[in-house]
Scaffold this motif. Structure first.
Motif, PDB file in Angstrom:
ATOM      1  N   ALA A 104      -7.626   7.967   9.317  1.00 14.65           N
ATOM      2  CA  ALA A 104      -6.401   9.147  10.448  1.00 14.65           C
ATOM      3  C   ALA A 104      -6.420   8.901  12.285  1.00 14.65           C
ATOM      4  CB  ALA A 104      -7.350  10.404  10.189  1.00 14.65           C
ATOM      5  N   ARG A 105      -7.350   8.837  12.427  1.00 14.63           N
ATOM      6  CA  ARG A 105      -7.391   8.782  14.123  1.00 14.63           C
ATOM      7  C   ARG A 105      -6.868   8.048  13.980  1.00 14.63           C
ATOM      8  NH1 ARG A 105      -9.746  10.131  18.506  1.00 14.63           N
ATOM      9  NH2 ARG A 105     -10.145   7.963  20.149  1.00 14.63           N
ATOM     10  N   GLU A 106      -6.268   6.713  13.609  1.00 20.75           N
ATOM     11  CA  GLU A 106      -5.696   5.356  14.175  1.00 20.75           C
ATOM     12  C   GLU A 106      -4.344   6.006  13.799  1.00 20.75           C
ATOM     13  OE1 GLU A 106      -4.721   1.633  15.514  1.00 20.75           O
ATOM     14  OE2 GLU A 106      -6.913   2.694  15.462  1.00 20.75           O
ATOM     15  N   LYS A 107      -3.893   6.451  12.841  1.00 18.21           N
ATOM     16  CA  LYS A 107      -2.554   6.463  12.870  1.00 18.21           C
ATOM     17  C   LYS A 107      -1.838   7.733  13.478  1.00 18.21           C
ATOM     18  CE  LYS A 107      -0.097   8.726   8.406  1.00 18.21           C
ATOM     19  NZ  LYS A 107      -0.554   9.404   7.228  1.00 18.21           N
ATOM     20  N   THR A 108      -2.252   8.467  13.408  1.00 19.30           N
ATOM     21  CA  THR A 108      -2.670   9.619  15.005  1.00 19.30           C
ATOM     22  C   THR A 108      -1.717   8.919  15.868  1.00 19.30           C
ATOM     23  OG1 THR A 108      -3.526  11.136  13.962  1.00 19.30           O
ATOM     24  CG2 THR A 108      -3.135  11.973  15.703  1.00 19.30           C
ATOM     25  N   LEU A 109      -2.795   8.343  16.546  1.00 25.91           N
ATOM     26  CA  LEU A 109      -2.029   6.605  17.769  1.00 25.91           C
ATOM     27  C   LEU A 109      -1.256   6.613  17.882  1.00 25.91           C
ATOM     28  CD1 LEU A 109      -5.944   6.245  18.466  1.00 25.91           C
ATOM     29  CD2 LEU A 109      -4.168   7.530  19.937  1.00 25.91           C
ATOM     30  N   ARG A 110      -0.829   5.650  16.622  1.00 28.86           N
ATOM     31  CA  ARG A 110      -0.210   5.004  16.628  1.00 28.86           C
ATOM     32  C   ARG A 110       0.954   6.030  16.399  1.00 28.86           C
ATOM     33  NH1 ARG A 110      -1.255  -0.202  12.369  1.00 28.86           N
ATOM     34  NH2 ARG A 110      -3.577  -0.214  13.428  1.00 28.86           N
ATOM     35  N   CYS A 111       1.000   7.344  15.723  1.00 25.37           N
ATOM     36  CA  CYS A 111       2.782   7.191  15.079  1.00 25.37           C
ATOM     37  C   CYS A 111       3.001   8.650  17.044  1.00 25.37           C
ATOM     38  CB  CYS A 111       2.276   8.421  14.430  1.00 25.37           C
ATOM     39  SG  CYS A 111       2.509   8.158  12.751  1.00 25.37           S
ATOM     40  N   ALA A 112       2.024   9.197  17.805  1.00 22.70           N
ATOM     41  CA  ALA A 112       1.792   9.257  18.882  1.00 22.70           C
ATOM     42  C   ALA A 112       2.270   8.428  19.894  1.00 22.70           C
ATOM     43  CB  ALA A 112       0.364   9.466  19.391  1.00 22.70           C
ATOM     44  N   PHE A 113       2.670   7.168  19.716  1.00 23.18           N
ATOM     45  CA  PHE A 113       3.130   6.666  20.961  1.00 23.18           C
ATOM     46  C   PHE A 113       4.792   6.060  19.894  1.00 23.18           C
ATOM     47  CE2 PHE A 113       4.534   2.203  21.659  1.00 23.18           C
ATOM     48  CZ  PHE A 113       4.314   1.842  22.549  1.00 23.18           C
TER      49      PHE A 113
END
Length: 410
Positions: A265-274
């Motif tokens: 979930a953290r990795e997905k949020t970081l990529r979507c934020a970028f």
């Protein structure tokens, strides 16, 4: 024993004392004493390119000659080298060196243009004009007919362009630029937002399947955002505070402030934020976005240009422009992305400020997506935020034909 001589450099010479060497292009002059020479210099002495221009004129009873130290009729070597003339004093056996000027004299026939004028005309004439001249002189009947037709079309296009320019100027002078911008915004408000939504499955059993994540980002595009996710994770609290103070991309800042602690979930949020950060910059810069500056992957940059911009041809180049229709598509795409990383909840007010669109615009996009809307107060007093939720079944709204507003069906 042969006599010897020494070279003596003369003192600083005035221009009038310089030796002049002439060469006649059409032969050798037998009686040089019968020629009257006149020396001219450029009056524009302030211009460094023209102050050294000189012209020599020689006149006889039958013909006149003209020579210059500039243009195609001059010696090219004169501008690259310095020439000197030696004058031997046979008494002292000393040779004085004097500066020399070289001129190529060409006959000037009355009624014909000079070589300088011809060179200027040839320089101005384009390749197309030269080709047209050859067609007029040596072309076939079919080629001449095609040339005449093309020239008539060019005249028609030029006349039409002048008429359109004049009409546009008259409209701007009559209505004013601000009034035209207002009319344009009113016209864009009539967009049917349902045509620019992401792929939707209204019969889905789960909210996250209504706007599938794979339809927003393909697996290959998602993998290309790995480095961007690391870039978002490396942001320091000071950099996040600067983003908050400058009020830039507040939707991205909210995602970074509420990151999951670990896991997928953290990795997905970081990529979507970028990815969301790139989308917002692309929308703000009206499609004039460079991928290398912010480390945007080429596959993502290509996706943004193809999906959220239109190509227009201007001044010999194809440029990407975000039109009202593609801006609606971009807004819906960003909203669907925020729903996936925000537990099917998104702050419309923050996204509206990030995209620099009107509140009514983003409200119409949310209602076209079938989202449930509510209001809440955040931060400062009276800072009311509009929140969108994706709840099944989707809400259906009806558009009023009188006021252009949306009303909920009962």
């Amino acid at each position: 024993m042969a006599a010897t001589c020494t070279f003596v450099l003369c003192e600083e010479e005035r221009e009038a004392d310089k030796a002049t060497i002439v060469q006649f292009s059409n032969g050798t002059i037998q009686n040089a004493d019968r020629l009257d020479f006149a020396f001219y210099k450029s009056v524009d002495e302030a211009n460094p390119k023209k102050r050294l221009r000189r012209m020599l004129v020689a006149e006889s009873d039958r013909l006149s000659y003209v020579g210059s130290n500039f243009g195609t009729g001059s010696f090219r070597c004169a501008s690259l080298c310095n020439y000197y003339v030696g004058v031997l004093n046979k008494t002292t056996m000393e040779m004085e060196l004097h500066s020399a000027q070289l001129f190529k004299m060409q006959p000037c026939i009355p009624g014909e243009s000079t070589e300088i004028d011809k060179s200027q005309d040839a320089h101005i004439q384009t390749y197309r004009e030269k080709l047209d001249s050859l067609t007029e002189a040596f072309g076939t009947v079919r080629q001449k007919r095609a040339l005449s037709s093309r020239r008539l079309n060019d005249v028609g296009k030029e006349t039409l362009q002048k008429a359109m320019t004049k009409a546009a100027s008259d409209v701007i002078d009559h209505k004013g630029l601000e009034a035209l911008k207002e009319e344009l915004s009113q016209g864009s408000s009539q967009i049917d937002f349902t045509l620019y939504l992401p792929p939707r499955n209204p019969d889905a059993d789960r909210p996250k399947d209504v706007y599938a994540f794979d339809d927003l980002l393909s697996p290959a595009e998602y993998e290309s955002l790995a480095d961007g996710g690391l870039q978002m994770a490396a942001l320091t609290p000071e950099e996040l505070q600067i983003m908050k103070e400058e009020k830039k991309n507040l939707s991205v800042l909210k995602l970074l402030e509420s990151l999951p602690s670990e896991g997928e979930a953290r990795e997905k949020t970081l990529r979507c934020a970028f990815y969301l950060n790139m989308l917002l910059k692309f929308g703000k810069q009206d499609g004039k976005f460079t991928s290398k500056k912010d480390g945007c992957p080429s596959i993502i940059h290509k996706k943004m240009r193809n999906d959220f911009a239109v190509q227009c041809f201007k001044k010999g180049w194809f440029n990407s422009v975000v039109s009202p229709a593609t801006r609606a598509k971009l807004t819906a795409h960003c909203l669907a992305l925020l729903l996936h990383v925000g537990s099917m909840c998104a702050d419309l007010t923050l996204l509206q400020r990030d995209l620099n669109v009107a509140e009514s615009w983003i409200t119409k996009v949310a209602k076209a997506m079938g989202l449930t809307l509510s209001k809440t107060v955040k931060g400062a007093p009276r800072d009311e935020h509009k929140i969108a939720f994706l709840i099944l079944p989707l809400v259906k709204y009806a558009q009023s034909s009188e006021r252009g507003a949306f009303k909920r069906r009962r």
